[in-house]
Scaffold this motif. Structure first.
Motif, mmCIF file in Angstrom:
data_model
loop_
_atom_site.group_PDB
_atom_site.id
_atom_site.type_symbol
_atom_site.label_atom_id
_atom_site.label_comp_id
_atom_site.label_asym_id
_atom_site.label_seq_id
_atom_site.Cartn_x
_atom_site.Cartn_y
_atom_site.Cartn_z
ATOM 1 N N LEU A 169 0.945 -1.253 -0.039
ATOM 2 C CA LEU A 169 0.340 0.174 0.278
ATOM 3 C C LEU A 169 0.696 1.075 -0.127
ATOM 4 O O LEU A 169 0.264 2.171 -0.463
ATOM 5 N N SER A 170 1.596 1.198 0.394
ATOM 6 C CA SER A 170 2.981 2.450 0.656
ATOM 7 C C SER A 170 4.038 2.390 -0.632
ATOM 8 O O SER A 170 4.530 3.556 -0.092
ATOM 9 N N GLN A 171 3.328 1.632 -1.139
ATOM 10 C CA GLN A 171 4.499 1.978 -2.741
ATOM 11 C C GLN A 171 3.589 2.857 -3.728
ATOM 12 O O GLN A 171 2.221 2.368 -3.895
ATOM 13 N N ASP A 172 4.106 3.787 -4.868
ATOM 14 C CA ASP A 172 3.400 4.327 -5.858
ATOM 15 C C ASP A 172 2.296 3.514 -6.577
ATOM 16 O O ASP A 172 3.353 2.382 -7.199
ATOM 17 N N VAL A 173 1.429 3.473 -7.481
ATOM 18 C CA VAL A 173 1.310 3.453 -8.318
ATOM 19 C C VAL A 173 1.689 3.474 -9.801
ATOM 20 O O VAL A 173 1.190 4.897 -10.274
ATOM 21 N N ALA A 174 1.946 3.098 -10.525
ATOM 22 C CA ALA A 174 2.349 3.390 -11.583
ATOM 23 C C ALA A 174 1.811 3.043 -13.192
ATOM 24 O O ALA A 174 1.007 2.019 -13.319
ATOM 25 N N PRO A 175 0.995 4.588 -13.578
ATOM 26 C CA PRO A 175 -0.512 3.705 -14.640
ATOM 27 C C PRO A 175 0.415 3.166 -15.568
ATOM 28 O O PRO A 175 -0.018 2.434 -15.903
#
Length: 188
Positions: A169-175
């Motif tokens: 959850l603490s990792q940014d999502v890569a679009p």
């Protein structure tokens, strides 16, 4: 302190936004509605003459007045040329002129509708881009909040059921990665 007061103070402490204004809308919502309406009005003012004409024609052809006009016009044409209403001489007994006229009208009307749809699709694309941008910003902010809350709970020594998922959850999502995966799954 009385039991009811403790519950009220807990509730007040959890409130993160002011209560709705008397008209029922928060000032930020009213401001956003105005901004969107101003943007829509500006887009209408900036529309080309061609787009405005196409939109006007499309709006009229999509109305009951247009239907009524055609019922009267085509009904009158059919009644006179079939001989059921002998107030005028027949001018199109085979209804070829009527059929040709209706076909040409349909060609032009479909073109006007397509012009209007193209304009609406462009506006929808802009809104979709804005929605995506806002969603990505919200995702980034939530990710940062998760990391901050995780650090706080770790510092205080608090364990939660979410602990096993915190790293994910603490990792940014890569679009781009998400879109690539959606496309891969779409082809399967």
């Amino acid at each position: 302190m009385m039991p009811g007061q403790d519950e009220r103070s807990d509730s007040a402490a959890r409130t993160t936004f002011p209560p709705p204004q008397p008209d029922g809308l928060a000032p930020a919502l009213v401001r956003n509605i105005r901004a969107l309406q101003e943007r829509r009005n500006a887009a209408e003012r900036e529309a080309s003459l061609q787009d405005r004409i196409a939109e006007t024609i499309t709006r009229f052809t999509g109305s009951m007045a247009f239907v009524a006009l055609h019922v009267v016009l085509f009904g009158f044409w059919a009644l006179v040329n079939s001989g059921l209403l002998p107030i005028l001489p027949k001018w199109d007994e085979s209804f070829v002129i009527l059929g040709t006229s209706a076909s040409v009208e349909a060609i032009f009307l479909s073109t006007f509708v397509l012009i209007s749809q193209n304009r609406m699709a462009a506006a929808a694309d802009k809104r979709a881009d804005l929605d995506l941008h806002i969603g990505l910003l919200a995702e980034h902010e939530v990710t940062k909040l998760v990391a901050m809350v995780s650090a706080i709970t770790e510092r205080l020594g608090i364990e939660t059921r979410a602990d096993p998922e915190i790293n994910e959850l603490s990792q940014d999502v890569a679009p781009d990665a998400v879109l690539d995966e959606i496309e891969r799954n779409g082809r399967a």
